[in-house]
Design a protein around this motif. Structure first.
Motif, PDB file in Angstrom:
ATOM      1  N   ARG A   1       1.244  -0.768  -0.001  1.00 39.91           N
ATOM      2  CA  ARG A   1       0.048  -0.149  -0.012  1.00 39.91           C
ATOM      3  C   ARG A   1       1.132   1.560  -0.115  1.00 39.91           C
ATOM      4  O   ARG A   1       1.614   0.861   0.832  1.00 39.91           O
ATOM      5  CB  ARG A   1      -0.956  -0.017   1.245  1.00 39.91           C
ATOM      6  N   SER A   2       0.512   2.187  -1.389  1.00 39.65           N
ATOM      7  CA  SER A   2       1.583   3.349  -0.780  1.00 39.65           C
ATOM      8  C   SER A   2       0.526   4.736  -0.542  1.00 39.65           C
ATOM      9  O   SER A   2      -0.626   4.201   0.043  1.00 39.65           O
ATOM     10  CB  SER A   2       1.464   3.924  -2.565  1.00 39.65           C
TER      11      SER A   2
ATOM     12  N   VAL B   1       3.745   0.773   2.924  1.00 39.56           N
ATOM     13  CA  VAL B   1       3.099  -1.048   4.131  1.00 39.56           C
ATOM     14  C   VAL B   1       2.995  -1.921   2.841  1.00 39.56           C
ATOM     15  O   VAL B   1       2.529  -2.359   2.344  1.00 39.56           O
ATOM     16  CB  VAL B   1       2.171  -0.591   5.147  1.00 39.56           C
ATOM     17  N   VAL B   2       3.856  -3.051   3.365  1.00 39.14           N
ATOM     18  CA  VAL B   2       4.107  -4.006   3.079  1.00 39.14           C
ATOM     19  C   VAL B   2       3.427  -5.115   3.574  1.00 39.14           C
ATOM     20  O   VAL B   2       4.133  -5.339   4.898  1.00 39.14           O
ATOM     21  CB  VAL B   2       5.324  -5.072   2.517  1.00 39.14           C
ATOM     22  N   THR B   3       2.536  -5.973   3.494  1.00 40.19           N
ATOM     23  CA  THR B   3       1.776  -6.900   4.494  1.00 40.19           C
ATOM     24  C   THR B   3       2.250  -8.655   4.038  1.00 40.19           C
ATOM     25  O   THR B   3       2.188  -8.961   2.581  1.00 40.19           O
ATOM     26  CB  THR B   3       0.501  -6.932   4.554  1.00 40.19           C
TER      27      THR B   3
ATOM     28  N   ALA C   1       3.420  -6.635   8.970  1.00 40.53           N
ATOM     29  CA  ALA C   1       3.183  -5.655   8.181  1.00 40.53           C
ATOM     30  C   ALA C   1       4.234  -4.663   8.044  1.00 40.53           C
ATOM     31  O   ALA C   1       4.777  -4.454   9.757  1.00 40.53           O
ATOM     32  CB  ALA C   1       1.797  -4.770   7.821  1.00 40.53           C
ATOM     33  N   PHE C   2       5.054  -4.523   7.216  1.00 38.75           N
ATOM     34  CA  PHE C   2       6.628  -3.451   8.009  1.00 38.75           C
ATOM     35  C   PHE C   2       6.387  -1.952   6.555  1.00 38.75           C
ATOM     36  O   PHE C   2       5.664  -2.218   5.810  1.00 38.75           O
ATOM     37  CB  PHE C   2       7.818  -4.137   7.933  1.00 38.75           C
ATOM     38  N   ARG C   3       7.041  -1.039   7.210  1.00 36.40           N
ATOM     39  CA  ARG C   3       6.874   0.169   6.680  1.00 36.40           C
ATOM     40  C   ARG C   3       8.215  -0.637   5.810  1.00 36.40           C
ATOM     41  O   ARG C   3       9.537  -0.810   5.945  1.00 36.40           O
ATOM     42  CB  ARG C   3       7.350   1.434   7.005  1.00 36.40           C
TER      43      ARG C   3
ATOM     44  N   LEU D   1      11.916  -3.403  -2.040  1.00 39.76           N
ATOM     45  CA  LEU D   1      10.852  -3.259  -0.265  1.00 39.76           C
ATOM     46  C   LEU D   1      11.772  -2.995   0.715  1.00 39.76           C
ATOM     47  O   LEU D   1      11.854  -4.363   1.113  1.00 39.76           O
ATOM     48  CB  LEU D   1      10.080  -2.976  -0.412  1.00 39.76           C
ATOM     49  N   ALA D   2      13.062  -2.275   1.411  1.00 42.31           N
ATOM     50  CA  ALA D   2      13.383  -3.340   3.052  1.00 42.31           C
ATOM     51  C   ALA D   2      12.972  -2.235   4.125  1.00 42.31           C
ATOM     52  O   ALA D   2      12.466  -1.263   4.285  1.00 42.31           O
ATOM     53  CB  ALA D   2      14.972  -2.281   2.680  1.00 42.31           C
TER      54      ALA D   2
END
Length: 177
Positions: free
Chosen positions: A28-29, A67-69, A81-83, A129-130
């Motif tokens: 999610r951007s 935010v990556v889930t 989920a992380f930023r 995406l780290a």
């Protein structure tokens, strides 16, 4: 006596394990919607390839906060989920080659498996995406919201009702055989 592992270390281990086990994640951007993407885990980060005939990356671009889930492999539910901030990898650099090699091994149904590297270099974007900081959601801290989203507007319609004569026509054909 051994020291207890730090929360950040445990968090990173869960992110890495979930990313390695699942072939699908949601990104999610800022101000955008969740979009499902296939990915690979390379050098402590998630890498995705898109556009140019591959999966659409939408608003995902260089420098965009996301935010990556990740989901659980066995239950398929939301796990962590992380930023992350999207970093565009320059074609044919060492990080890009490492990412493409791993992504290529996951892209089993490519029509041009041998030429996919050149095609991705010319037409697609490879993003890294780290994880940054502690996760925003994890098994010990899940939100109460249901995460339901309004469907994306589309021109597609639902199927019309079956014409009344169709069942009779189909039954008549079966009887003749």
């Amino acid at each position: 006596m051994t020291a207890e592992p730090s929360a950040e270390l445990l968090d990173r281990a869960l992110v890495e394990e979930a990313a390695k086990k699942s072939g699908l994640l949601w990104v999610r951007s800022e101000g955008g919607r969740d979009q499902a993407l296939w990915h690979a885990w390379v050098e402590d980060a998630v890498v995705v390839v898109g556009d140019g005939g591959e999966q659409p990356l939408g608003g995902l671009a260089e420098g965009v906060n996301t935010v990556v889930t990740l989901r659980s492999r066995d239950k398929w539910g939301r796990l962590i989920a992380f930023r992350a901030t999207a970093e565009l990898l320059t074609p044919f650099t060492a990080p890009w080659k490492a990412a493409v090699d791993e992504l290529k091994s996951k892209r089993l149904n490519a029509l041009d498996h041998e030429g996919v590297t050149d095609r991705w270099a010319a037409d697609s974007r490879v993003l890294r995406l780290a994880p940054q900081g502690l996760s925003v959601e994890n098994p010990d801290a899940m939100p109460d919201a249901d995460h339901a989203a309004v469907p994306v507007p589309t021109g597609a319609t639902t199927r019309r009702p079956v014409p009344e004569a169709l069942p009779r026509l189909l039954l008549r054909r079966r009887k003749k055989r």
